[in-house]
Design an enzyme around this catalytic site. Sequence first.
Site, PDB file in Angstrom:
ATOM      1  N   CYS A 272       0.825  -1.367  -0.127  1.00 35.60           N
ATOM      2  CA  CYS A 272      -0.140  -0.035   0.215  1.00 35.60           C
ATOM      3  C   CYS A 272       0.958   1.257  -0.196  1.00 35.60           C
ATOM      4  CB  CYS A 272      -0.906   0.027   1.353  1.00 35.60           C
ATOM      5  SG  CYS A 272      -1.978  -1.305   1.196  1.00 35.60           S
TER       6      CYS A 272
HETATM    7  N1  LIG Z   1      -2.616  -5.663   2.206  1.00 36.14           N
HETATM    8  C1  LIG Z   1      -3.147  -4.527   2.534  1.00 36.14           C
HETATM    9  O1  LIG Z   1      -2.789  -4.239   3.689  1.00 36.14           O
HETATM   10  C2  LIG Z   1      -4.341  -3.549   1.847  1.00 36.14           C
HETATM   11  C3  LIG Z   1      -4.848  -2.818   2.664  1.00 36.14           C
HETATM   12  C4  LIG Z   1      -5.953  -2.000   2.240  1.00 36.14           C
HETATM   13  C5  LIG Z   1      -5.937  -2.200   0.831  1.00 36.14           C
HETATM   14  N2  LIG Z   1      -5.143  -3.011   0.001  1.00 36.14           N
HETATM   15  C6  LIG Z   1      -5.713  -3.228  -1.426  1.00 36.14           C
HETATM   16  O2  LIG Z   1      -6.551  -4.447  -1.552  1.00 36.14           O
HETATM   17  C7  LIG Z   1      -6.233  -4.925  -2.739  1.00 36.14           C
HETATM   18  C8  LIG Z   1      -5.562  -6.175  -2.741  1.00 36.14           C
HETATM   19  O3  LIG Z   1      -4.404  -6.415  -1.801  1.00 36.14           O
HETATM   20  P1  LIG Z   1      -4.091  -7.534  -1.025  1.00 36.14           P
HETATM   21  O4  LIG Z   1      -2.891  -7.259  -0.255  1.00 36.14           O
HETATM   22  O5  LIG Z   1      -4.908  -8.524  -0.649  1.00 36.14           O
HETATM   23  O6  LIG Z   1      -3.315  -8.547  -2.341  1.00 36.14           O
HETATM   24  P2  LIG Z   1      -2.860  -9.968  -2.263  1.00 36.14           P
HETATM   25  O7  LIG Z   1      -1.848 -10.137  -3.434  1.00 36.14           O
HETATM   26  O8  LIG Z   1      -2.616 -10.572  -0.841  1.00 36.14           O
HETATM   27  O9  LIG Z   1      -4.217 -10.969  -2.697  1.00 36.14           O
HETATM   28  C9  LIG Z   1      -4.934 -10.662  -3.908  1.00 36.14           C
HETATM   29  C10 LIG Z   1      -5.149 -12.102  -4.559  1.00 36.14           C
HETATM   30  O10 LIG Z   1      -5.861 -11.950  -5.743  1.00 36.14           O
HETATM   31  C11 LIG Z   1      -5.537 -12.739  -6.423  1.00 36.14           C
HETATM   32  N3  LIG Z   1      -5.720 -12.435  -7.952  1.00 36.14           N
HETATM   33  C12 LIG Z   1      -4.803 -11.848  -8.827  1.00 36.14           C
HETATM   34  N4  LIG Z   1      -5.481 -11.566  -9.969  1.00 36.14           N
HETATM   35  C13 LIG Z   1      -6.448 -12.176  -9.929  1.00 36.14           C
HETATM   36  C14 LIG Z   1      -7.586 -12.347 -10.994  1.00 36.14           C
HETATM   37  N5  LIG Z   1      -7.433 -11.551 -11.956  1.00 36.14           N
HETATM   38  N6  LIG Z   1      -8.701 -12.722 -10.715  1.00 36.14           N
HETATM   39  C15 LIG Z   1      -8.926 -13.550  -9.418  1.00 36.14           C
HETATM   40  N7  LIG Z   1      -7.924 -13.502  -8.361  1.00 36.14           N
HETATM   41  C16 LIG Z   1      -6.946 -12.850  -8.681  1.00 36.14           C
HETATM   42  C17 LIG Z   1      -3.942 -13.365  -6.069  1.00 36.14           C
HETATM   43  O11 LIG Z   1      -3.999 -14.416  -6.505  1.00 36.14           O
HETATM   44  C18 LIG Z   1      -4.233 -12.932  -4.679  1.00 36.14           C
HETATM   45  O12 LIG Z   1      -4.304 -14.254  -3.873  1.00 36.14           O
HETATM   46  C19 LIG Z   1      -5.000  -4.308  -3.444  1.00 36.14           C
HETATM   47  O13 LIG Z   1      -5.644  -3.247  -4.404  1.00 36.14           O
HETATM   48  C20 LIG Z   1      -4.531  -3.327  -2.376  1.00 36.14           C
HETATM   49  O14 LIG Z   1      -3.814  -2.158  -2.547  1.00 36.14           O
HETATM   50  C21 LIG Z   1      -4.430  -3.927   0.553  1.00 36.14           C
END
Ligand SMILES: NC(=O)c1ccc[n+]([C@@H]2O[C@H](COP(=O)([O-])OP(=O)(O)OC[C@H]3O[C@@H](n4cnc5c(N)ncnc54)[C@H](O)[C@@H]3O)[C@@H](O)[C@H]2O)c1
Length: 439
Positions: A272
């Site tokens: 992030c």
């Molecule tokens: N990690 C954090 O602390 C956090 C906090 C707030 C917001 N976010 C936002 O949330 C979103 C997700 O982040 P995250 O940390 O959970 O990511 P992550 O990588 O942990 O999880 C995302 C998942 O999506 C899957 N994926 C990728 N492409 C895909 C597709 N086309 N179809 C289906 N699944 C797919 C991946 O395999 C993965 O398991 C991002 O936009 C991030 O900026 C993250």
Amino acid sequence: MGTSDRAAAHAGASVIGLVGLGYVGLPLAAAFVRAGHQVIGIDTDETKIRKLNAGISYIPDVNGSVVGQAVEAGMLRGATDFAALAVADAIVVCVPTPLTEERTPDLSHLSDACERIRPHLKPGQLIVVESSTFPGTTTGIVRPILEQGGLSAGRDFHLAYSPERIDPGNKQYALHQVPKLVSGVTAACRAKASELYGQVFDRIVPVPTPEIAETAKLLENSFRLVNIAFINELALVCDRLKVDIWEVIAAASTKPYGFMPFYPGPGIGGHCIPVDPLYLQWKAKEAGLESSFIELSGRINASMPAYVAAEVRRLLAPGTTLSGARILVYGVTYKRDVADLRESSALELIRLLVEEGADVRFCDPFVASLRLASGLTLTAVEPTAEAIAEADCVIVHTDHSVMPAERIAACAKLVYDTRHAIGGRGTAAQVVKLGGGSA
Ligand SMILES: NC(=O)c1ccc[n+]([C@@H]2O[C@H](COP(=O)([O-])OP(=O)(O)OC[C@H]3O[C@@H](n4cnc5c(N)ncnc54)[C@H](O)[C@@H]3O)[C@@H](O)[C@H]2O)c1
């Protein structure tokens, strides 16, 4: 799902499709199940789906027994095939929004997910995007992709944007306690999404447009980026002025208004803080504006691993290189008590130390091994008294709560502490704090 949770299942229970089951998606899936909804999780990562269906949690913040019970009760199941979404009343998208190699927004995961959802869209369904992204994504990118199937957002299906604010590893605020911003492409879309999230979150904050909600998320993380950079710069100033910044922050924090403490560190990381502000910067550039704060802050934060390496060199080998020095890095994830190595400043710190010829080892209860861009792979060692005593310097990069601070203090020859986690423990070892006024 426990008996009491099952009792919480209400007449309006729905089937929720969750696309992207990572740090955001899995905790959210658990929260929807707790509220009595059935969840179908979709992820392109087969390993995650296999684990999920075996009732195993792969995210530290989600208790394994929660996943196990939900799967066993038939309330949670995973699939890689988007066709499983056909029965979903609502679909929540939590896929990654990283940067390209050119450090510009990479919306390929989001576009791909929307394209694969499109064939399964049905009238009345609610689609919510939770991924962090630049203003205009929901209406300008997601909406056209979904509408290519012939259904219209706001008329045939509901489309909303609700940014995720989860803070992995945060024990103070549970997911449901963080107010949830909710917007929609129409007021009815927003109301539909608010109704769903209202069953999970304590407080819903309706936001006028998706653009405002998208920008609010980027503001929150840019605010952190800028303030962390400012305190990092001040740490360097305090080192030169022989003033302990940690004491300065403690003193300033007694002001009951107009001040919020931020703490220095070896750099930033995670999915992030280093990434989201660049989405805002990219969008500003597209509109013909430079966002100088984001640019400068990114530069300062990125320079911190080199500062740490230079400080360790100054303390161990003034005027030469760290060639042959044994360095033990404690904690390599980007912050305390998370298993996330993404963009972690430890990777750059270790790269710099190795480049100078140092013999680098690392300890981290969450990471078994790490691979540098050069291809060099390091395997974690245990923070035993021997491993600590053998090191010429122990660098505290991440102060996980299980860190053996007393042992480090007692056994190390020299500690470079970037987190103010060792000091004050009455030790014979030389402990030098980042920003402690020693440079
Ligand atoms: N990690 C954090 O602390 C956090 C906090 C707030 C917001 N976010 C936002 O949330 C979103 C997700 O982040 P995250 O940390 O959970 O990511 P992550 O990588 O942990 O999880 C995302 C998942 O999506 C899957 N994926 C990728 N492409 C895909 C597709 N086309 N179809 C289906 N699944 C797919 C991946 O395999 C993965 O398991 C991002 O936009 C991030 O900026 C993250």
